[in-house]
Enzyme design. Structure first.
Site, PDB file in Angstrom:
ATOM      1  CD  GLU A 117      -2.857   0.884   2.452  1.00  0.00           C
ATOM      2  OE1 GLU A 117      -3.421  -0.215   2.569  1.00  0.00           O
ATOM      3  OE2 GLU A 117      -2.991   1.816   3.251  1.00  0.00           O
ATOM      4  CG  ASP A 118       1.423   2.959   3.170  1.00  0.00           C
ATOM      5  OD1 ASP A 118       0.493   3.369   2.456  1.00  0.00           O
ATOM      6  OD2 ASP A 118       1.309   2.716   4.382  1.00  0.00           O
TER       7      ASP A 118
END
Ligand code: MN
Length: 619
Positions: A117-118
């Site tokens: 996600e990051d």
């Protein structure tokens, strides 16, 4: 609550009494000062490994080291809002799960849970490095990107539930993730703190409850209370701290006397103290309208036997101490909807002090504490060689709630409606009503229409009147616990069916879903995520065929999706299915890039932003 009990470093967790687990989690989560910081910073994984080995002595720690080093590298330049290095977050999440007793794969996925996600680390890379099992878990907790999904938050919740249907550990990781995020909320603005806390209370805490994971639910609720009602939290904290020495001494006396009474009756069992969580104290205080917190001492009687022994023990307790009338509940004969089983009673203990007594077998106790994760904490070992076999899948009946949620998912026309329905299903207060020979659990405030839809869609659609406890009652009347409901169904061939205004008062997921499908506008995008992936794929195929082209490999499309700024191909396909991007436009760009067969960039397609996003789950 004995907060210090869990803080002693190096205590082998496997040998810590069950009742201390929640205390240990609480100690970990509540105040930075009480956190175990005694482990030197040189090897941050060491503490995790020690905790994990305490429960699973022969765990493969290489996997943990490898996951940690990949996650650490990926997050290296990131900081949390608190200023700490980002990697402290996945590490703490993994540690919460280690305390809970989860398996090594879950801990590895927890360490990696925010990478996709990051950071630049992609899902295919993760799958190649760690295998499909870890990838499934990480993907399950990865948020949909707001930039590409109109209803990113609802879609994310839905994806999480669907992944949990494949592997329940997805939800367990998500819960631990949120638990740790709640702890570090102090770095956020008061508004976003309150928003995150109440969204958590609405969905994730009840999820924990439905899955029967009491060991996480208690600490979770307490952290939520800290933000939802800080003053009450403070008040309760002061009171509990002040009274603790007195209560500890009192409960010890009670436990001693109770153990003696069991022994006299030759019952194989023992009592343990079971201090209440702050949230439970808060709830009882509110319910009673009391100005000062109500905190009754509480004990659990754990029996090495079967159900019959529980009732025998109840008799022993009631003979030894006077029962308070109206406080007895039999959750063994009638389990709660999360399959919680125990006898509850309140007795007048020494010094005329009321004491709550819960009675259950050892097996029920484990199930209460760990619910669907019990099989991971207590994996089945063949008796001979002590070689570990994979954890048994959670028992089917423990998964009943999730199965039901998946059925709702399949029936809901889109993610937003699914999440609304899910919220209904997760309503904290539930009533038990009887009708047409069955027992039903419904959200508080449910009406005869809810009962009708619970019986069947047909009965719901054709119900015209109801009697409650034998008295004719309006269809929108709020039912109360224990009501006996009889639904009268129209036999008229031309019966017009359900009425749109029912939507204003129905409370149960079944009724909501059925009615909102019937009365909502028909343009909702079709079906589940996988339906839409198929639709997106078909639209591309059709557009290609119209141009007499075909795709030699999907890689071209994957590359194009990435070039256009989509996190992956699925996101692009769903955008097409939802008519936010035209398949024609995508195919033209695809053809252009194939023909140029070089890095010629297409026109970026801007997905629409929707202003309708409601409360958030995925913070
Ligand atoms: Mn996270």
């Amino acid at each position: 609550m004995d907060v210090d009990a869990g803080a002693s470093p190096g205590t082998p967790l496997g040998r810590i009494g069950e009742s201390l687990l929640a205390a240990r989690l609480r100690a970990m989560l509540s105040w930075p000062a009480s956190r175990d910081r005694s482990v030197p910073q040189v090897d941050p994984v060491q503490r995790l490994i020690r905790t994990h080995r305490g429960v699973h002595p022969d765990a493969d720690v290489n996997l943990l080291r490898r996951s940690y080093s990949v996650a650490e590298r990926a997050h290296r330049d990131q900081k949390r809002k608190s200023g700490e290095p980002y990697i402290t977050h996945p590490l703490e999440v993994a540690h919460i799960l280690a305390v809970l007793g989860m398996d090594t794969v879950t801990l590895a996925a927890a360490l990696l849970h925010d990478t996709v996600e990051d950071t630049d680390y992609t899902l295919p890379q993760l799958r190649a490095d760690f295998g499909a099992e870890v990838a499934l878990l990480v993907n399950g907790v990865t948020k949909f990107d707001k930039a590409h999904f109109a209803q990113a938050e609802a879609e994310t919740i839905r994806k999480m539930i669907v992944s949990a249907g494949k592997d329940i550990r997805v939800l367990v990781i998500k819960i631990a993730d949120r638990l740790h995020n709640m702890e570090t909320l102090d770095a956020r603005s008061p508004a976003s703190r309150a928003r995150i806390a109440s969204a958590t209370r609405e969905v994730l805490v009840p999820l924990c409850d439905r899955l029967g994971i009491q060991a996480l639910k208690g600490p979770f609720e307490d952290v939520v209370l800290r933000y939802v009602d800080p003053e009450a939290y403070q008040l309760i904290d002061e009171m509990v701290t002040r009274e603790r020495p007195h209560w500890n001494e009192y409960v010890e006396r009670f436990v001693g006397a109770g153990n003696d009474a069991l022994k006299r009756e030759k019952l194989d069992g023992h009592l343990i103290p079971r201090p209440r969580h702050y949230y439970t104290i808060w709830k009882d205080t509110k319910a009673a309208g009391s100005p000062s917190p109500i905190n009754l001492p509480r004990v659990v009687v754990i029996l090495d036997g079967d159900e019959a022994d529980c009732y025998a023990a109840l008799g022993v307790m009631h003979q030894r101490w006077l029962p308070i009338p109206g406080r007895f509940k039999d959750y063994i004969a009638a389990p709660k909807n999360n399959l919680y089983r125990s006898l509850h009673t309140t007795v007048l203990g020494p010094d005329d002090q009321m004491v709550e007594v819960l009675i259950r077998t050892d097996q029920m106790h484990k199930a209460v504490e760990y619910g669907v994760v019990a099989p991971y904490r207590y994996p089945v070992r063949p008796p001979r060689f002590g070689k570990k076999v994979p954890a048994a899948a959670p028992k089917q009946d423990q998964m009943a709630w999730l199965r039901r949620a998946l059925e709702l998912e399949a029936a809901a026309p889109d993610a937003v409606q699914f999440v609304q329905t899910l919220r209904c299903d997760l309503a904290e207060q539930q009533i038990q009503v009887f009708g047409h020979g069955t027992r039903m659990l419904l959200p508080a405030g449910a009406t005869p229409v809810d009962v009708a839809y619970e019986l069947s869609f047909r009965i719901g659609d054709r119900c015209v009147a109801a009697t409650v406890n034998g008295v004719l009652t309006p269809l929108n009347a709020e039912l109360t616990d224990g009501d006996v409901v009889d639904i009268l169904v129209s036999r008229d061939k031309n019966h017009p069916g359900p009425r749109p205004e029912w939507l204003d008062f129905v409370k149960s997921p079944n009724a909501r879903l059925r009615l909102s499908r019937r009365f909502s506008e028909p343009e909702a995008p079709a079906g589940t995520v996988s339906d839409r992936l198929q639709i997106g794929r078909a639209a591309i195929g059709l557009a290609l065929r119209r141009r007499d082209r075909a795709l030699s490999s999907e890689q071209r499309l994957v590359d194009l999706a990435q070039e256009l700024g989509y996190p992956d191909l699925d996101t692009l396909l769903i955008a097409i299915a939802e008519h936010r991007v035209r398949a024609d436009v995508i195919v033209d760009q695809l053809i252009a890039s194939v023909d140029a067969s070089a890095g010629q960039r297409g026109i970026p397609v801007q997905p629409q932003q929707s202003p309708t996003e409601s409360s958030s789950l995925t913070g």
